[in-house]
Design a protein around this motif. Structure first.
Motif, PDB file in Angstrom:
ATOM      1  N   ASP A  40     -41.618  10.318 -14.034  1.00 25.33           N
ATOM      2  CA  ASP A  40     -41.980  11.553 -14.708  1.00 25.33           C
ATOM      3  C   ASP A  40     -41.891  12.708 -13.714  1.00 25.33           C
ATOM      4  OD1 ASP A  40     -44.198  11.284 -13.081  1.00 25.33           O
ATOM      5  OD2 ASP A  40     -45.567  10.780 -14.711  1.00 25.33           O
ATOM      6  N   PHE A  41     -42.272  13.909 -14.149  1.00 27.37           N
ATOM      7  CA  PHE A  41     -42.107  15.088 -13.303  1.00 27.37           C
ATOM      8  C   PHE A  41     -42.895  14.978 -12.001  1.00 27.37           C
ATOM      9  CE2 PHE A  41     -43.350  19.506 -12.137  1.00 27.37           C
ATOM     10  CZ  PHE A  41     -42.084  19.973 -11.818  1.00 27.37           C
ATOM     11  N   ALA A  42     -44.086  14.407 -12.063  1.00 21.94           N
ATOM     12  CA  ALA A  42     -44.918  14.280 -10.868  1.00 21.94           C
ATOM     13  C   ALA A  42     -44.328  13.316  -9.849  1.00 21.94           C
ATOM     14  CB  ALA A  42     -46.328  13.843 -11.256  1.00 21.94           C
ATOM     15  N   ARG A  43     -43.501  12.366 -10.307  1.00 20.36           N
ATOM     16  CA  ARG A  43     -42.991  11.318  -9.425  1.00 20.36           C
ATOM     17  C   ARG A  43     -41.499  11.431  -9.138  1.00 20.36           C
ATOM     18  NH1 ARG A  43     -46.813   9.297 -12.777  1.00 20.36           N
ATOM     19  NH2 ARG A  43     -48.513   8.063 -11.853  1.00 20.36           N
ATOM     20  N   THR A  44     -40.804  12.335  -9.814  1.00 20.88           N
ATOM     21  CA  THR A  44     -39.370  12.445  -9.572  1.00 20.88           C
ATOM     22  C   THR A  44     -39.107  12.932  -8.156  1.00 20.88           C
ATOM     23  OG1 THR A  44     -37.294  13.346 -10.450  1.00 20.88           O
ATOM     24  CG2 THR A  44     -39.168  14.853 -10.341  1.00 20.88           C
ATOM     25  N   GLU A  45     -37.905  12.704  -7.680  1.00 23.31           N
ATOM     26  CA  GLU A  45     -37.537  13.136  -6.333  1.00 23.31           C
ATOM     27  C   GLU A  45     -36.569  14.305  -6.327  1.00 23.31           C
ATOM     28  OE1 GLU A  45     -36.375  10.042  -3.688  1.00 23.31           O
ATOM     29  OE2 GLU A  45     -37.821   8.610  -4.489  1.00 23.31           O
ATOM     30  N   THR A  46     -36.015  14.671  -7.484  1.00 22.89           N
ATOM     31  CA  THR A  46     -34.983  15.696  -7.534  1.00 22.89           C
ATOM     32  C   THR A  46     -35.197  16.650  -8.703  1.00 22.89           C
ATOM     33  OG1 THR A  46     -33.378  14.148  -6.591  1.00 22.89           O
ATOM     34  CG2 THR A  46     -32.497  16.124  -7.592  1.00 22.89           C
ATOM     35  N   LEU A  47     -35.120  17.963  -8.418  1.00 21.35           N
ATOM     36  CA  LEU A  47     -35.195  19.007  -9.439  1.00 21.35           C
ATOM     37  C   LEU A  47     -33.839  19.702  -9.539  1.00 21.35           C
ATOM     38  CD1 LEU A  47     -38.608  20.701  -8.539  1.00 21.35           C
ATOM     39  CD2 LEU A  47     -38.193  18.732 -10.036  1.00 21.35           C
ATOM     40  N   ASN A  48     -33.533  20.205 -10.730  1.00 22.75           N
ATOM     41  CA  ASN A  48     -32.247  20.854 -10.974  1.00 22.75           C
ATOM     42  C   ASN A  48     -32.438  22.109 -11.815  1.00 22.75           C
ATOM     43  OD1 ASN A  48     -30.120  18.404 -10.329  1.00 22.75           O
ATOM     44  ND2 ASN A  48     -32.025  17.660 -11.234  1.00 22.75           N
ATOM     45  N   ALA A  49     -31.587  23.093 -11.575  1.00 26.62           N
ATOM     46  CA  ALA A  49     -31.555  24.278 -12.431  1.00 26.62           C
ATOM     47  C   ALA A  49     -30.106  24.587 -12.764  1.00 26.62           C
ATOM     48  CB  ALA A  49     -32.202  25.480 -11.740  1.00 26.62           C
ATOM     49  N   LEU A  50     -29.809  24.757 -14.050  1.00 29.31           N
ATOM     50  CA  LEU A  50     -28.459  25.084 -14.490  1.00 29.31           C
ATOM     51  C   LEU A  50     -28.452  26.500 -15.052  1.00 29.31           C
ATOM     52  CD1 LEU A  50     -25.537  24.291 -14.890  1.00 29.31           C
ATOM     53  CD2 LEU A  50     -26.160  23.269 -17.076  1.00 29.31           C
ATOM     54  N   HIS A  51     -27.770  27.386 -14.355  1.00 27.83           N
ATOM     55  CA  HIS A  51     -27.669  28.796 -14.751  1.00 27.83           C
ATOM     56  C   HIS A  51     -26.648  28.932 -15.877  1.00 27.83           C
ATOM     57  CE1 HIS A  51     -26.881  33.134 -14.367  1.00 27.83           C
ATOM     58  NE2 HIS A  51     -28.022  33.202 -13.691  1.00 27.83           N
ATOM     59  N   PRO A  52     -26.823  29.910 -16.765  1.00 23.76           N
ATOM     60  CA  PRO A  52     -25.831  30.109 -17.832  1.00 23.76           C
ATOM     61  C   PRO A  52     -24.407  30.336 -17.331  1.00 23.76           C
ATOM     62  CG  PRO A  52     -27.843  31.276 -18.387  1.00 23.76           C
ATOM     63  CD  PRO A  52     -28.034  30.743 -16.993  1.00 23.76           C
ATOM     64  N   ASP A  53     -24.241  30.813 -16.081  1.00 21.96           N
ATOM     65  CA  ASP A  53     -22.884  31.022 -15.570  1.00 21.96           C
ATOM     66  C   ASP A  53     -22.295  29.769 -14.919  1.00 21.96           C
ATOM     67  OD1 ASP A  53     -24.042  30.798 -13.057  1.00 21.96           O
ATOM     68  OD2 ASP A  53     -23.785  32.903 -12.523  1.00 21.96           O
ATOM     69  N   GLY A  54     -23.028  28.628 -14.975  1.00 21.39           N
ATOM     70  CA  GLY A  54     -22.495  27.377 -14.476  1.00 21.39           C
ATOM     71  C   GLY A  54     -22.961  26.980 -13.096  1.00 21.39           C
ATOM     72  N   ARG A  55     -23.729  27.826 -12.409  1.00 18.18           N
ATOM     73  CA  ARG A  55     -24.271  27.435 -11.105  1.00 18.18           C
ATOM     74  C   ARG A  55     -25.362  26.387 -11.287  1.00 18.18           C
ATOM     75  NH1 ARG A  55     -26.534  32.649  -8.780  1.00 18.18           N
ATOM     76  NH2 ARG A  55     -26.391  33.329 -10.954  1.00 18.18           N
ATOM     77  N   LEU A  56     -25.353  25.372 -10.406  1.00 15.43           N
ATOM     78  CA  LEU A  56     -26.341  24.307 -10.436  1.00 15.43           C
ATOM     79  C   LEU A  56     -27.032  24.221  -9.084  1.00 15.43           C
ATOM     80  CD1 LEU A  56     -27.608  21.691 -11.738  1.00 15.43           C
ATOM     81  CD2 LEU A  56     -25.671  20.447 -10.727  1.00 15.43           C
ATOM     82  N   ALA A  57     -28.363  24.242  -9.082  1.00 17.14           N
ATOM     83  CA  ALA A  57     -29.146  24.039  -7.864  1.00 17.14           C
ATOM     84  C   ALA A  57     -29.810  22.670  -7.935  1.00 17.14           C
ATOM     85  CB  ALA A  57     -30.207  25.133  -7.714  1.00 17.14           C
ATOM     86  N   ILE A  58     -29.796  21.932  -6.815  1.00 16.49           N
ATOM     87  CA  ILE A  58     -30.420  20.613  -6.728  1.00 16.49           C
ATOM     88  C   ILE A  58     -31.363  20.618  -5.531  1.00 16.49           C
ATOM     89  CG2 ILE A  58     -30.029  18.128  -6.588  1.00 16.49           C
ATOM     90  CD1 ILE A  58     -27.140  18.633  -7.458  1.00 16.49           C
ATOM     91  N   LEU A  59     -32.649  20.347  -5.779  1.00  9.63           N
ATOM     92  CA  LEU A  59     -33.665  20.394  -4.732  1.00  9.63           C
ATOM     93  C   LEU A  59     -34.499  19.123  -4.743  1.00  9.63           C
ATOM     94  CD1 LEU A  59     -35.215  23.940  -5.371  1.00  9.63           C
ATOM     95  CD2 LEU A  59     -33.312  23.366  -3.866  1.00  9.63           C
ATOM     96  N   PRO A  60     -35.101  18.784  -3.608  1.00  7.02           N
ATOM     97  CA  PRO A  60     -36.100  17.714  -3.623  1.00  7.02           C
ATOM     98  C   PRO A  60     -37.354  18.184  -4.344  1.00  7.02           C
ATOM     99  CG  PRO A  60     -35.981  18.718  -1.449  1.00  7.02           C
ATOM    100  CD  PRO A  60     -34.865  19.304  -2.250  1.00  7.02           C
ATOM    101  N   ARG A  61     -38.074  17.279  -4.961  1.00  9.42           N
ATOM    102  CA  ARG A  61     -39.293  17.621  -5.701  1.00  9.42           C
ATOM    103  C   ARG A  61     -40.385  18.155  -4.786  1.00  9.42           C
ATOM    104  NH1 ARG A  61     -43.635  18.715  -7.419  1.00  9.42           N
ATOM    105  NH2 ARG A  61     -44.695  17.923  -9.288  1.00  9.42           N
ATOM    106  N   THR A  62     -40.439  17.666  -3.551  1.00  7.80           N
ATOM    107  CA  THR A  62     -41.443  18.154  -2.616  1.00  7.80           C
ATOM    108  C   THR A  62     -41.201  19.621  -2.310  1.00  7.80           C
ATOM    109  OG1 THR A  62     -40.082  17.483  -0.735  1.00  7.80           O
ATOM    110  CG2 THR A  62     -41.709  15.895  -1.542  1.00  7.80           C
ATOM    111  N   LEU A  63     -42.280  20.374  -2.053  1.00  8.23           N
ATOM    112  CA  LEU A  63     -42.151  21.800  -1.797  1.00  8.23           C
ATOM    113  C   LEU A  63     -41.867  22.058  -0.323  1.00  8.23           C
ATOM    114  CD1 LEU A  63     -44.919  23.251  -4.134  1.00  8.23           C
ATOM    115  CD2 LEU A  63     -42.447  23.127  -4.498  1.00  8.23           C
ATOM    116  N   SER A  64     -40.929  21.288   0.228  1.00  5.89           N
ATOM    117  CA  SER A  64     -40.523  21.464   1.610  1.00  5.89           C
ATOM    118  C   SER A  64     -39.102  20.947   1.762  1.00  5.89           C
ATOM    119  CB  SER A  64     -41.466  20.707   2.556  1.00  5.89           C
ATOM    120  OG  SER A  64     -41.045  20.837   3.893  1.00  5.89           O
TER     121      SER A  64
END
Length: 226
Positions: A40-64
């Motif tokens: 679930d969200f609390a335990r995942t290791e990867t976050l993603n954001a998909l912008h309407p223009d097609g850019r994708l950001a991939i980050l670790p779940r930890t805030l570091s």
């Protein structure tokens, strides 16, 4: 580690077509999960954001994270095909994708599969950080621990690329944030969506470049509730 693992997975298939972004159902904030909802969200290791223009950001779940753990890609969509491209990956990769419901996407090809689940609507600090990373100007970030008037508010210190300065993202649940905060007529704090402010920590006024990227990061990818 999981960011690099996802990049490797996306590079397993070799394709070269170029399509235009077309599916607004997949815009927004996602995390790596499974069909069954785990992790679930609390335990995942990867976050993603998909912008309407097609850019994708991939980050670790930890805030570091430093530069090696932050990844950006481009995604192009046509029909039920997603094409991922990145300067870090030699070849484009193509996946068939399907929205299993409004909050879960299944990506699959002959080499593998993965699932992205929509982030909780109240993950405002993570969403603001993802939007900031989408500008391409984030070098690293880490939790900020300091005694100040922000009290127990959750905070992230963000260093910009090329020694461009440091920002402090502060989550202020329940706050109504409108307009910039100024000191001696110079902008010092900017709202980055519901309940999140970005403060300029580097001595002197923030350069115009910083003001522009914060303006970009203040625009939600999808509708956000206050």
């Amino acid at each position: 580690m999981m960011v690099r693992t996802l990049l490797v997975l996306l590079s397993l298939a070799v394709f070269t077509p170029s399509f235009s972004l077309a599916d607004d159902r997949i815009h927004g904030y996602w995390f790596l999960s499974g069909r069954d909802g785990f992790p679930d969200f609390a335990r995942t290791e990867t976050l993603n954001a998909l912008h309407p223009d097609g850019r994708l950001a991939i980050l670790p779940r930890t805030l570091s994270a430093d530069a090696d753990a932050i990844a950006t890609m481009d995604v192009e969509i046509q029909g039920n095909i997603a094409v991922f491209t990145s300067p870090e990956v030699l070849y484009d990769s193509e996946y068939y994708y399907e929205l299993l419901n409004d909050d879960l996407i299944h990506f699959v090809n002959m080499k593998g599969e993965f699932f992205l689940r929509r982030m909780p609507e109240d993950a405002y600090l993570h969403a603001a950080l993802l939007r900031l990373v989408l500008t391409g100007e984030v070098a690293r970030y880490q939790p900020a621990v300091m005694d100040d008037f922000f009290g127990d508010a959750e905070r992230i210190a963000v260093d910009l690329k090329d020694n461009g300065g440091r920002l402090l993202l502060v989550h202020m649940p329940g706050a109504r944030l409108e307009g910039a905060i100024r000191i001696d007529d110079a902008p010092w704090g900017w709202p980055l969506g519901p309940n999140v402010m970005a403060f300029w920590l580097t001595p002197g006024a923030a350069p115009e470049k910083v003001t522009r990227l914060l303006s970009e990061a203040s625009h939600p990818l999808v509708s956000e509730s206050k």
